[in-house]
Design a protein around this motif. Structure first.
Motif, PDB file in Angstrom:
ATOM      1  N   ILE A  11       0.874  -1.171   0.000  1.00 44.67           N
ATOM      2  CA  ILE A  11       0.000   0.000   0.000  1.00 44.67           C
ATOM      3  C   ILE A  11       0.909   1.218   0.000  1.00 44.67           C
ATOM      4  O   ILE A  11       1.804   1.327   0.847  1.00 44.67           O
ATOM      5  N   GLN A 108      -3.153   0.470  -3.579  1.00 51.21           N
ATOM      6  CA  GLN A 108      -2.496  -0.824  -3.387  1.00 51.21           C
ATOM      7  C   GLN A 108      -2.072  -1.391  -4.727  1.00 51.21           C
ATOM      8  O   GLN A 108      -2.848  -1.396  -5.685  1.00 51.21           O
ATOM      9  N   ASN A 223      -1.391  -3.742  10.316  1.00 50.15           N
ATOM     10  CA  ASN A 223      -2.686  -4.111   9.745  1.00 50.15           C
ATOM     11  C   ASN A 223      -3.318  -3.029   8.879  1.00 50.15           C
ATOM     12  O   ASN A 223      -4.545  -2.972   8.726  1.00 50.15           O
ATOM     13  N   VAL A 224      -2.509  -2.155   8.302  1.00 41.74           N
ATOM     14  CA  VAL A 224      -3.081  -1.113   7.444  1.00 41.74           C
ATOM     15  C   VAL A 224      -3.784  -1.766   6.252  1.00 41.74           C
ATOM     16  O   VAL A 224      -3.350  -2.809   5.746  1.00 41.74           O
ATOM     17  N   GLN A 225      -4.887  -1.202   5.855  1.00 41.61           N
ATOM     18  CA  GLN A 225      -5.591  -1.701   4.686  1.00 41.61           C
ATOM     19  C   GLN A 225      -6.283  -0.542   3.995  1.00 41.61           C
ATOM     20  O   GLN A 225      -6.529   0.498   4.607  1.00 41.61           O
ATOM     21  N   LEU A 226      -6.601  -0.720   2.722  1.00 38.87           N
ATOM     22  CA  LEU A 226      -7.382   0.298   2.026  1.00 38.87           C
ATOM     23  C   LEU A 226      -8.762   0.343   2.654  1.00 38.87           C
ATOM     24  O   LEU A 226      -9.369  -0.705   2.897  1.00 38.87           O
ATOM     25  N   LEU A 227      -9.264   1.511   2.907  1.00 34.26           N
ATOM     26  CA  LEU A 227     -10.668   1.657   3.294  1.00 34.26           C
ATOM     27  C   LEU A 227     -11.401   2.172   2.058  1.00 34.26           C
ATOM     28  O   LEU A 227     -10.935   1.962   0.951  1.00 34.26           O
TER      29      LEU A 227
ATOM     30  N   TYR B 204      -2.621 -12.151  -0.320  1.00 37.30           N
ATOM     31  CA  TYR B 204      -3.854 -11.483  -0.745  1.00 37.30           C
ATOM     32  C   TYR B 204      -4.531 -12.216  -1.897  1.00 37.30           C
ATOM     33  O   TYR B 204      -3.865 -12.780  -2.770  1.00 37.30           O
ATOM     34  N   ARG B 223      -5.078 -11.686   9.986  1.00 38.21           N
ATOM     35  CA  ARG B 223      -5.296 -10.484  10.791  1.00 38.21           C
ATOM     36  C   ARG B 223      -6.767 -10.385  11.202  1.00 38.21           C
ATOM     37  O   ARG B 223      -7.653 -10.919  10.513  1.00 38.21           O
ATOM     38  N   LEU B 232     -18.097  -0.449   5.850  1.00 40.51           N
ATOM     39  CA  LEU B 232     -17.702  -0.374   4.444  1.00 40.51           C
ATOM     40  C   LEU B 232     -18.857  -0.819   3.549  1.00 40.51           C
ATOM     41  O   LEU B 232     -19.617  -1.713   3.903  1.00 40.51           O
TER      42      LEU B 232
END
Lengths: 245, 343
Positions: A11, A108, A223-227, B204, B223, B232
């Motif tokens: 990311i 990402q 644990n970053v992720q696209l929101l 992923y 996770r 979301l």
């Protein structure tokens, strides 16, 4: 990666303020300071354009200025004039290339073992597929363009054509025509940085090709992720409110 | 268009060949467990089952079993032929049985249709729902008054829209407003753009439906889900492998009208999807939803995904960017009101 090419998975996010203006810019009020105060204001920033200035043809420079003046005006009352005024960003349209890269949102890169690399942007849930070593021409213009990739050493080079002429390059009104051709270069500088360069060519609008460059930073929060920044609902009252009961 | 058409025709030939060769024909649908003698499933260089490629889930098989087939779950060859013909007739807009005006209107819309949607699934089931065994979504539990009220409000909005009198953009569905469409789970076949491209990288799986362009990023690293305060439109997905099956659990859906299938209850809605690569051309897509505050019991559907010719690539589905119709609908409604056509 197993194929010997650098692994660009991750990311990433730009830290420049080029979305307000690619060129040098002071901090500035937003289009409606009487309502938005400092909320709508933009940060200062240094130019990411090589040589500092975009080489506009004289008539094109005029259009850029008009674009800027009407950047926050929209009018969708006529299909034909739908795209004539207003920054596509204020309407939540897909940002195109290269603007998607320096929107103030993460994106990402998904690089696997197939002939495709996905770039998924948080802003407006835009996506684009990089077709590696493809010879095929753009089948039709699109907002995120037609991207064909290849490796040059450790650099991912992406050739982008077929971009819809309506996308802008920033809130400053910087624009292009249907002849836009972008060549992007993504080069790893460290495990946490990519150098991004884009060469912009458009003989209808600029006197010569020009370049921009800036680093992309890996987002490394745990644990970053696209929101999601699905902004369509934020625009509906502005776009369609006048046609409502 | 011509190029695209020839690709489509090419696919049809392939699809027919696949259907006639499919060893699954005539067998009961398999449950989630992998077949005892699974063919070798391709693997990525990092060892995960390889689901990469462009897949299509179009079919005419209805989600729920129609009353016309009674209790029959799997059809014989002859019955299947008749079932498919009837469904194709009902779905086709290229017809001459509605009078000139209706026929022309339908024909105009025919070019949108995914021709693959005119075929039933190769296993000749009468519904995509496989559990409960009656092929029907279980009945609703009694809903609290505020949810009944919300459903009635939605039905009224739909009725205004269908009558050509939407009051504002909120009277339109999320797909018409270009917010979400086939990009949020469960993935169900629709009239067009039934393509999904699957991307994978270590850790992923990413599923990019053609319509609307959001990519659904599924982390596989174990996770936890994001905090429950975050909501979301596509929900928050976490995946893991069970043999050759990708199992995906999705939570944290937004509570907006129309986000969750049949407006189930966001707090209790739970969806599990299982993507099993069956052979080189097929993924078995199975999903189970449960929500004790909406349905009397969980239910499960199975939809085959067929790999399509890589030549038939994904196109950008820009929707909001040129959503002229939303203005036409609203401006038309205001014009009708002016003329007094309010019923």
């Amino acid at each position: 990666m197993a194929d010997g090419h650098p692994d660009l998975n991750g990311i990433w996010q730009a830290m420049v303020t080029a979305n307000w203006d690619l060129q040098d810019h002071d901090a500035q009020p937003g289009p409606h300071p009487e309502i938005m105060g400092a909320y709508g204001a933009g940060p200062a920033g240094q130019s990411i354009v090589e040589g500092g200035e975009i080489p506009y043809k004289p008539e094109a420079l005029q259009k850029k200025k008009q674009n800027f003046e009407k950047r926050a005006t929209v009018d969708v009352s006529s299909d034909k004039k739908w795209h004539e005024i207003g920054d596509p960003e204020i309407k939540c349209y897909m940002p195109g290339v290269p603007r998607a890269t320096y929107m103030p949102f993460p994106f990402q890169i998904v690089q696997g073992s197939g002939p495709y690399i996905l770039m998924s942007y948080e802003y407006a849930s835009s996506t684009r597929i990089i077709r590696m070593n493809s010879k095929q021409e753009a089948p039709t213009p699109s907002w995120m363009g037609w991207s064909r990739g290849r490796w040059e050493g450790d650099t991912l080079v992406v050739d982008v054509t077929g971009l819809r002429e309506e996308t802008w390059l920033d809130r400053g009104g910087d624009f292009h025509s249907d002849e836009l051709h972008v060549v992007e270069r993504y080069t790893p500088m460290s495990p946490y940085h990519l150098m991004y360069e884009a060469t912009i060519e458009d003989p209808k609008v600029y006197t010569r090709p020009w370049k921009m460059s800036f680093p992309l930073y890996r987002r490394i929060e745990k644990n970053v992720q696209l929101l999601e920044f699905k902004c369509v609902p934020f625009t509906e009252q502005m776009l369609y409110g006048r046609f409502s009961k | 268009m011509k190029h695209r058409l020839s690709i489509w025709l090419g696919f049809l030939v392939t699809a027919i060949a696949v259907i006639s060769l499919s060893p699954a024909s005539g067998q009961a649908p398999k449950k989630a467990t992998a077949p005892a003698k699974a063919p070798a499933v391709p693997k990525t260089p990092w060892g995960d089952p390889d689901l990469q490629g462009v897949w299509n889930d179009a079919t005419s098989t209805p989600l729920q079993r129609p009353s016309t087939v009674g209790a029959k779950d799997i059809l014989s060859d002859e019955e299947a032929e008749e079932f498919q013909q009837q469904l194709a007739h009902d779905l086709s807009r290229d017809r001459r049985d509605g009078g000139p005006e209706a026929d022309v209107n339908r024909a105009y819309n025919e070019h949108w249709m995914d021709s693959r949607r005119l075929k039933i699934t190769a296993d000749r089931r009468t519904s995509l729902v496989v559990d409960p065994p009656d092929g029907r979504i279980p009945p609703l539990v009694p809903l609290p008054p505020e949810r009944e009220k919300a459903r009635a409000a939605r039905a009224a909005a739909n009725a205004r829209f269908n009558a050509g009198l939407p009051e504002n953009y909120r009277d339109m569905s999320l797909p018409v407003r270009c917010i979400i469409r086939t990009d949020s789970p469960p993935y169900l076949p629709t009239i067009y753009n039934n393509d999904f491209q699957v991307f994978q990288s270590p850790g992923y799986v990413v599923i990019a439906p053609e319509m609307i362009h959001s990519a659904r990023v599924i982390p596989l690293d174990g996770r936890p889900h994001i905090n429950k305060n975050l909501k979301l439109w596509l929900g928050d997905s976490r995946g893991h492998w069970e043999g050759n099956t990708l199992v995906v659990e999705t939570t944290n859906f937004r509570p907006d009208d129309g986000v969750i299938f049949q407006n189930a209850n966001p707090e209790t809605f739970h969806i599990t999807e299982r993507f099993s690569r069956v052979d080189s051309k097929t993924i078995n897509y199975e999903f189970t939803v449960e929500d004790p505050k909406t349905w009397t019991k969980p239910w499960t559907a199975v939809i085959p995904w067929t790999k399509i010719d890589p030549e038939e690539q994904m196109y950008e589905y820009a929707c909001h960017e040129d959503n002229y119709d939303i203005v036409h609908f609203l401006a038309g409604a205001r014009a009708r009101e002016k003329r007094g056509e309010t019923k």
